[in-house]
Write a protein that holds these residues in place. Structure first.
Motif, short mmCIF file in Angstrom:
data_model
loop_
_atom_site.label_atom_id
_atom_site.label_comp_id
_atom_site.label_asym_id
_atom_site.label_seq_id
_atom_site.Cartn_x
_atom_site.Cartn_y
_atom_site.Cartn_z
N LYS A 38 -12.28 -37.56 -110.74
CA LYS A 38 -12.57 -38.95 -111.14
C LYS A 38 -11.35 -39.85 -110.94
O LYS A 38 -11.48 -40.99 -110.48
CB LYS A 38 -13.01 -38.99 -112.60
CG LYS A 38 -13.28 -40.38 -113.15
CD LYS A 38 -13.66 -40.34 -114.61
CE LYS A 38 -12.50 -39.98 -115.51
NZ LYS A 38 -11.47 -41.05 -115.56
N ASN A 39 -10.19 -39.35 -111.32
CA ASN A 39 -8.98 -40.17 -111.24
C ASN A 39 -8.40 -40.26 -109.82
O ASN A 39 -7.42 -40.97 -109.60
CB ASN A 39 -7.91 -39.62 -112.19
CG ASN A 39 -8.28 -39.82 -113.64
OD1 ASN A 39 -9.17 -40.60 -113.97
ND2 ASN A 39 -7.63 -39.10 -114.54
N ASN A 40 -9.00 -39.52 -108.89
CA ASN A 40 -8.57 -39.56 -107.49
C ASN A 40 -9.77 -39.86 -106.60
O ASN A 40 -9.93 -39.27 -105.53
CB ASN A 40 -7.90 -38.24 -107.09
CG ASN A 40 -6.58 -38.03 -107.79
OD1 ASN A 40 -5.55 -38.52 -107.35
ND2 ASN A 40 -6.60 -37.32 -108.90
N ARG A 41 -10.59 -40.80 -107.07
CA ARG A 41 -11.83 -41.13 -106.39
C ARG A 41 -11.59 -41.55 -104.93
O ARG A 41 -10.63 -42.27 -104.63
CB ARG A 41 -12.53 -42.25 -107.15
CG ARG A 41 -14.02 -42.38 -106.87
CD ARG A 41 -14.62 -43.45 -107.75
NE ARG A 41 -14.22 -43.31 -109.15
CZ ARG A 41 -14.50 -44.19 -110.09
NH1 ARG A 41 -15.14 -45.30 -109.77
NH2 ARG A 41 -14.13 -43.99 -111.33
N SER A 42 -12.45 -41.06 -104.05
CA SER A 42 -12.44 -41.40 -102.62
C SER A 42 -11.26 -40.83 -101.86
O SER A 42 -11.03 -41.18 -100.70
CB SER A 42 -12.50 -42.92 -102.41
OG SER A 42 -13.68 -43.46 -103.01
N ILE A 43 -10.48 -39.94 -102.50
CA ILE A 43 -9.33 -39.32 -101.83
C ILE A 43 -9.69 -37.87 -101.48
O ILE A 43 -10.20 -37.13 -102.33
CB ILE A 43 -8.09 -39.33 -102.75
CG1 ILE A 43 -7.68 -40.76 -103.08
CG2 ILE A 43 -6.93 -38.57 -102.09
CD1 ILE A 43 -6.56 -40.85 -104.09
N ALA A 44 -9.44 -37.47 -100.25
CA ALA A 44 -9.66 -36.08 -99.84
C ALA A 44 -8.57 -35.22 -100.47
O ALA A 44 -7.38 -35.43 -100.22
CB ALA A 44 -9.64 -35.96 -98.32
N LEU A 45 -8.98 -34.27 -101.29
CA LEU A 45 -8.04 -33.43 -102.02
C LEU A 45 -8.09 -32.00 -101.49
O LEU A 45 -9.17 -31.39 -101.42
CB LEU A 45 -8.39 -33.43 -103.51
CG LEU A 45 -8.44 -34.80 -104.20
CD1 LEU A 45 -9.11 -34.69 -105.56
CD2 LEU A 45 -7.04 -35.38 -104.32
N SER A 46 -6.93 -31.49 -101.11
CA SER A 46 -6.90 -30.12 -100.60
C SER A 46 -7.11 -29.13 -101.75
O SER A 46 -6.88 -29.45 -102.92
CB SER A 46 -5.55 -29.83 -99.92
OG SER A 46 -4.51 -29.79 -100.89
#
Length: 226
Positions: free
Chosen positions: A168-176
């Motif tokens: 939720k706190n890194n919305r729209s970010i591709a996270l490895s």
């Protein structure tokens, strides 16, 4: 948001904590030892909302900085202080809390849990916005640790909840998968990356119609779109 001081003699810890708190919109000040921390606090006290102090700093340790902060307040607005330390002994925690600390976090820690405790502490001190966030049919209240889908409570395990908050706190970010593992399970965790996939699968199932918000980034990890 808030202005937060991070005082720790380990640069990697300062960087780790700083990165996560900046994602919540906070302004970060850094100090590598107790003396520098105290100088920053004295100069920036009116605009400072929280101090995170490592106990085991060279020269002036966290306990000493905390004592100086409380002695110098003299009726000034209370400055919340969180102690960060590798010393988990009960006596040290009691010493910190009785000395005026507002929270006490032991290393190793999960950065996402630390960020959540910061949000809770700031909210308790009246220095943060409402902890309730509504994303479509999904509602998350971080102060109550409550998750609702279509107004119905969702029973998540602690790790599933932390995973959801990180997404939720890194919305729209591709996270490895590696970054997710470090954030939710801790920077010293050496478990298999499949742990992430297993927990994402369970989280999606529990979120029901909102599970599709967690998208798979093929060959890399996941992205939360809400």
């Amino acid at each position: 948001m808030s202005t937060i001081l991070i005082a720790d003699d380990e640069a990697r810890i300062r960087r780790l904590v700083s990165d996560f708190l900046k994602r919540d919109g906070h302004t970060i000040l850094e100090a590598a030892d107790g003396k520098a921390a105290l100088e920053l606090i004295e100069n920036r006290r009116p605009t400072l909302d929280l101090a995170i102090l490592d106990v085991m700093m060279p020269g002036m340790d966290g306990f000493e900085v905390l004592r100086e902060i409380r002695e110098q307040e003299n009726g000034e607005k209370h400055l919340p202080v969180m102690l960060l330390t590798a010393r988990a002994e009960d006596a040290d925690q009691v010493r910190g809390l009785e000395g005026g600390a507002d929270d006490y976090v032991t290393k190793p820690f999960s950065p996402i849990v630390l960020a959540a405790r910061v949000r809770t502490l700031l909210k308790r001190e009246g220095r943060a916005a409402s902890p309730l966030e509504i994303i479509g049919l999904l509602s998350v209240n971080e102060l109550r640790r409550e998750v609702l889908v279509e107004d119905q409570p969702v029973d998540l395990t602690p790790k599933e909840y932390e995973l959801l908050i990180y997404f939720k706190n890194n919305r729209s970010i591709a996270l490895s998968r590696e970054s997710i593992l470090n954030a939710v399970w801790g920077y010293d965790y050496f478990g298999d990356l499949r742990t992430v996939d297993t927990h994402v699968k369970k989280l999606r199932a529990k979120l029901g119609c909102c599970g599709s918000m967690i998208e798979t980034v093929r060959g890399y990890g996941y992205r939360f779109e809400g």
